[in-house]
Design a protein around this motif. Structure first.
Motif, PDB file in Angstrom:
ATOM      1  N   MET A  68      84.369  68.350  46.930  1.00 38.72           N
ATOM      2  CA  MET A  68      85.434  69.300  46.655  1.00 38.72           C
ATOM      3  C   MET A  68      86.510  68.604  45.676  1.00 38.72           C
ATOM      4  O   MET A  68      86.819  69.340  44.689  1.00 38.72           O
ATOM      5  CB  MET A  68      86.030  69.861  47.858  1.00 38.72           C
ATOM      6  CG  MET A  68      87.143  71.154  47.400  1.00 38.72           C
ATOM      7  SD  MET A  68      86.482  72.345  46.559  1.00 38.72           S
ATOM      8  CE  MET A  68      85.718  73.376  47.770  1.00 38.72           C
ATOM      9  N   SER A  69      86.809  67.459  45.902  1.00 32.57           N
ATOM     10  CA  SER A  69      87.656  66.865  45.046  1.00 32.57           C
ATOM     11  C   SER A  69      86.945  66.363  43.636  1.00 32.57           C
ATOM     12  O   SER A  69      87.649  66.538  42.515  1.00 32.57           O
ATOM     13  CB  SER A  69      88.069  65.247  45.715  1.00 32.57           C
ATOM     14  OG  SER A  69      88.798  65.576  46.968  1.00 32.57           O
ATOM     15  N   LEU A  91      88.616  67.690  40.348  1.00 29.78           N
ATOM     16  CA  LEU A  91      89.077  66.843  39.188  1.00 29.78           C
ATOM     17  C   LEU A  91      88.187  67.366  38.081  1.00 29.78           C
ATOM     18  O   LEU A  91      88.899  67.256  37.006  1.00 29.78           O
ATOM     19  CB  LEU A  91      88.338  65.264  39.678  1.00 29.78           C
ATOM     20  CG  LEU A  91      89.316  64.555  40.699  1.00 29.78           C
ATOM     21  CD1 LEU A  91      88.360  63.322  41.039  1.00 29.78           C
ATOM     22  CD2 LEU A  91      90.693  64.240  39.867  1.00 29.78           C
ATOM     23  N   ALA A  92      87.069  67.896  37.959  1.00 31.40           N
ATOM     24  CA  ALA A  92      86.519  68.457  36.762  1.00 31.40           C
ATOM     25  C   ALA A  92      87.699  69.828  36.208  1.00 31.40           C
ATOM     26  O   ALA A  92      87.644  69.549  35.126  1.00 31.40           O
ATOM     27  CB  ALA A  92      85.157  68.971  37.119  1.00 31.40           C
ATOM     28  N   LEU A 119      95.605  67.443  44.558  1.00 24.91           N
ATOM     29  CA  LEU A 119      94.632  66.314  44.544  1.00 24.91           C
ATOM     30  C   LEU A 119      95.284  65.034  45.128  1.00 24.91           C
ATOM     31  O   LEU A 119      94.766  64.218  46.063  1.00 24.91           O
ATOM     32  CB  LEU A 119      94.126  65.975  43.239  1.00 24.91           C
ATOM     33  CG  LEU A 119      93.170  66.985  42.721  1.00 24.91           C
ATOM     34  CD1 LEU A 119      93.140  66.861  41.304  1.00 24.91           C
ATOM     35  CD2 LEU A 119      91.837  66.951  43.320  1.00 24.91           C
ATOM     36  N   LEU A 120      96.759  64.803  44.966  1.00 26.56           N
ATOM     37  CA  LEU A 120      97.475  63.727  45.452  1.00 26.56           C
ATOM     38  C   LEU A 120      97.483  63.865  47.086  1.00 26.56           C
ATOM     39  O   LEU A 120      97.423  63.252  47.656  1.00 26.56           O
ATOM     40  CB  LEU A 120      98.855  63.698  44.876  1.00 26.56           C
ATOM     41  CG  LEU A 120      98.679  63.143  43.499  1.00 26.56           C
ATOM     42  CD1 LEU A 120     100.391  63.337  43.176  1.00 26.56           C
ATOM     43  CD2 LEU A 120      98.520  61.581  43.355  1.00 26.56           C
ATOM     44  N   LEU A 125      94.231  60.292  38.607  1.00 28.35           N
ATOM     45  CA  LEU A 125      94.863  61.545  37.870  1.00 28.35           C
ATOM     46  C   LEU A 125      95.312  61.241  36.553  1.00 28.35           C
ATOM     47  O   LEU A 125      95.191  61.949  35.496  1.00 28.35           O
ATOM     48  CB  LEU A 125      95.884  62.357  38.852  1.00 28.35           C
ATOM     49  CG  LEU A 125      95.253  62.528  40.091  1.00 28.35           C
ATOM     50  CD1 LEU A 125      96.311  63.360  40.898  1.00 28.35           C
ATOM     51  CD2 LEU A 125      93.878  63.629  40.104  1.00 28.35           C
ATOM     52  N   ASP A 126      96.186  60.003  36.408  1.00 26.01           N
ATOM     53  CA  ASP A 126      96.550  59.781  35.163  1.00 26.01           C
ATOM     54  C   ASP A 126      95.554  59.312  34.123  1.00 26.01           C
ATOM     55  O   ASP A 126      95.687  59.628  32.924  1.00 26.01           O
ATOM     56  CB  ASP A 126      97.542  58.279  35.367  1.00 26.01           C
ATOM     57  CG  ASP A 126      98.679  58.784  36.110  1.00 26.01           C
ATOM     58  OD1 ASP A 126      99.252  59.995  36.273  1.00 26.01           O
ATOM     59  OD2 ASP A 126      99.197  57.839  36.743  1.00 26.01           O
TER      60      ASP A 126
END
Length: 316
Positions: free
Chosen positions: A2-3, A7-8, A271-272, A281-282
């Motif tokens: 799922m993550s 992310l996508a 997400l965090l 993420l950056d």
């Protein structure tokens, strides 16, 4: 898993955000001329919707369509080239910001006539019924377009003949410079679907997964012969109606408030909370910005469109 999917989604939205911010810079610097309308803050709607479209489906966007084209798979370099009037643009530099099309990607163009894409989408849906392609047409428009006669006619026609059309209203609360709430008695625009005998849903347009879920469902209904659906995707733009808009209609502190719930910020926060490192993420943001900077640089290196070719593609 799922993550990875989220992310996508984050990358897809950052690609649009970075593209639009680069367009804003190029408009200020001179390579892009004319009126330009950005979709900064609305990225979740095209990303969620286009993720579930089939390659043969037909998408019709508004003049705020850069993000929809990117989400549909149109290469960023070709888009930058088009917006800067280069011969290598998707339409050879003829379409510019508000009129380009890329049918080979299922993106059948923008339209600066408010709501005009809706009846055209009905034509694509009707053609799909007769050519056996099982095509669904998706018409995108803003909240202000809901008061256009062409949109009413298109919805009625699609419902009356059970055409495979998904009507997507990007309700960013402002019809150009006027709050939609000041223009209608019932601001819940999805309720209008009932008058045509079609399903209507109000969707959180800042949530990619919510958009994906509802568009997927509407596509299934359309493909199975159930006819059209109206989706009112609630979102907010973080920029003016057009580049140069003074935005005097906004209330004090409004941009700060909506900035806390815009789609990229919301997904990053989620997400965090799921344990994805901030550094990862950056890196997604940096990658998207680097991609768009490179695409713009390559586009600007191409030759400008030759004015001598202006009459090409006009007549058979």
């Amino acid at each position: 898993m799922m993550s990875e999917r989220r992310l996508a989604d984050l990358l897809a939205m950052w690609r649009i955000r970075a593209f639009e911010e680069k367009v804003r810079d190029l408009r200020a610097e001179g390579p892009i001329v004319g009126s330009v309308h950005l979709c900064i803050g609305q990225e979740a709607v095209p990303v969620g919707a286009c993720d579930v479209l089939e390659p043969h489906d037909a998408l019709f966007a508004t003049y705020r369509g850069h993000g929809w084209a990117l989400a549909r798979g149109v290469p960023a370099q070709a888009l930058f080239a088009e917006l800067t009037g280069r011969a290598t643009g998707v339409n050879g530099g003829r379409g510019g910001s508000a009129y380009f099309t890329a049918a080979e990607y299922g993106f059948h163009g923008e339209n600066s006539i408010v709501g005009a894409g809706a009846p055209i989408a009905c034509g694509a849906a009707l053609a799909g019924r007769h050519d056996g392609s099982n095509r669904v047409a998706v018409s995108v428009f803003g909240d202000g377009a809901m008061n256009q006669g062409a949109v009413h006619e298109a919805m009625n026609f699609a419902a009356a003949f059970s055409l495979p059309v998904v009507f997507v209203c990007e309700n960013n609360r402002y019809s150009e410079l006027t709050p939609i709430a000041d223009m209608v008695r019932n601001p819940r625009l999805a309720d209008r679907a009932a008058a045509y005998g079609m399903p209507g849903h109000r969707v959180d347009g800042n949530d990619v997964e919510a958009v994906r879920f509802h568009v997927r469902d509407a596509l299934e209904v359309a493909r199975e012969g159930g006819g059209p659906t109206l989706l009112e995707c609630m979102t907010e733009r973080l920029v003016g109606h057009y580049i140069g808009d003074a935005e005097t209609y906004r209330r004090p502190g409004e941009l700060e408030r909506i900035g806390r719930r815009e789609p990229i910020a919301r997904l990053r926060e989620g997400l965090l909370a799921d344990g994805v490192p901030a550094a990862d993420l950056d890196a997604v943001e940096r990658g998207a910005r680097a991609e768009m900077a490179s695409a713009a640089e390559r586009a600007l290196a191409a030759p400008l469109a030759d004015p001598a070719t202006a009459r090409e593609h006009l007549y058979a």
